[in-house]
Design a protein around this motif. Structure first.
Motif: not given
Length: 391
Positions: A65, A91, A94, A120-124, A156, A160, A163
């Motif tokens: 990511e 950031n 996207h 991973s720290n997010n779902n991207v 949290n 994730l 997900e």
């Protein structure tokens, strides 16, 4: 069937074979690994190659990511300033993040990588991994150094994790300096509950990390001030960071300690007093990029622990290539043989990720992928060595 002959074949589970021949079926499954072509196969085409044939590589530490940060973070600044820079530029648009991650995934495939342990720290990256030709295990990373919000951060992290399912995934703490004892204990409780939950922890990446844990001194105080964090709850431990967190880790799961740039023999001996399933991962080019130094890798050999290799991210590396890491290690530590590096870059990573029944070695029945390493000096890698994926 296809057969490939090379100067050397590294089955990994056995000694290198001079003038070896590897035969695979149309699905990439290994049929045989020999030093001669059986009479029954004389009519099969045999491709003669110059170099070393080995299994596909296993990259046990990556941040897919962060691929959009390639070339955007200054080199050799030290870990604390590196973290600050990451936060300033992380950031982005996207679609650009997605495109960079897709390219990095494709580049890893071209560089002969067949499986990745990815942070991973997010779902991207969920959809990218779902469509990828590579096997991924995602480490959903949780971090938070303040005790009061440990429960919220843990919850949290679990959301994730859900997900990413049904892809292979687990929750993991980020690093000693970024995870409170309370958060470590919550992750340990989850890991002790009977679920399969591999852990991957950034460990001792710089001297300041140990200095903070021993004396509460050094640049990490500057980092916490940068975040506006009150660290009055933290008391100096009078021991290095890894020694401080080992009692907080589960004994029921495999644990990957990543980077280990400032890990010493006392740390290694300390580990042996605990019943923990420790594996090591080295990403030397990222260590050079950030700290301009590499771990004392020779200290870890023959200590009874599994050693693997990773690339880290394009924020801290110029390419995602396990051969690139192997060449750097052999340059810095010439006594480490190519055969040993092959084990670290293939079967050891496959064993940690739990995919060694299919990946990591050229054994009949497996589908490990097949790489050709060119521009070698006999059994030695050279600065000009390159990898080409055969299947």
């Amino acid at each position: 069937m296809k057969s490939f002959k090379a100067d050397y074949v590294f089955p990994v589970y056995a000694e290198p074979i001079k003038n070896g021949i590897v035969t695979v079926d149309d699905y990439g499954r290994i049929i045989s690994v020999t030093d001669y072509q059986p009479a029954s196969d004389q009519n099969q085409p045999l491709e003669h190659l110059s170099g070393i044939i080995c299994p596909g590589f296993i990259n046990t530490h990556c941040h897919l990511e962060l691929s959009h940060l390639e070339g955007k973070v200054p080199t050799k600044t030290g870990l604390v300033d590196f973290i600050k820079q990451i936060l300033k530029v992380r950031n982005g648009e996207h679609q650009l993040i997605i495109e960079a991650a897709e390219k990095a995934d494709s580049d890893m495939y071209d560089n002969g990588i067949v499986a990745v342990g990815d942070i991973s720290n997010n779902n991207v990256t969920i959809q990218i991994k779902a469509k990828s030709k590579l096997y991924y295990h995602t480490f959903v990373e949780i971090l938070g150094f303040l005790p009061h919000n440990a429960n919220e951060l843990y919850a949290n992290g679990l959301m994730l994790l859900n997900e990413f399912r049904p892809q292979s995934c687990s929750i993991t703490p980020h690093a000693p300096y970024s995870v409170s004892k309370e958060l470590f204990r919550l992750i340990k409780k989850y890991s002790d509950s009977g679920v399969k939950n591999l852990l991957s922890i950034h460990n001792q990446e710089c001297d300041d990390e140990n200095k903070f844990f021993r004396y509460k001194l050094g640049k990490f105080n500057e980092l916490y001030e940068f975040f506006g964090m009150d660290t009055s709850h933290f008391k100096p431990q009078a021991r290095n960071s890894m020694q401080s967190i080992i009692p907080l880790l589960t004994s029921k799961q495999d644990i990957l300690m990543v980077h280990n740039t400032c890990t010493n023999l006392k740390d290694i001996y300390f580990l042996k007093r605990f019943d923990r399933k420790i594996n090591w991962c080295f990403c030397p080019n990222a260590n050079l990029y950030i700290e301009n130094r590499v771990p004392k890798i020779n200290l870890f050999i023959d200590q009874g622990f599994n050693i693997t290799l990773g690339t880290d991210s394009l924020a801290s590396n110029t390419k995602l290539c396990i051969l690139h890491e192997m060449k750097t290690i052999q340059q810095k530590f010439p006594v480490i043989t190519t055969a040993k590096l092959m084990e670290w870059g293939t079967i050891n990573g496959a064993q940690f990720l739990g995919i060694d029944a299919e990946k990591g070695s050229l054994e009949p029945g497996k589908t490990p992928g097949l790489n050709l390493i060119t521009n070698v000096d006999g059994l030695k890698l050279t600065p000009e060595s390159k990898v080409r994926r055969l299947i």
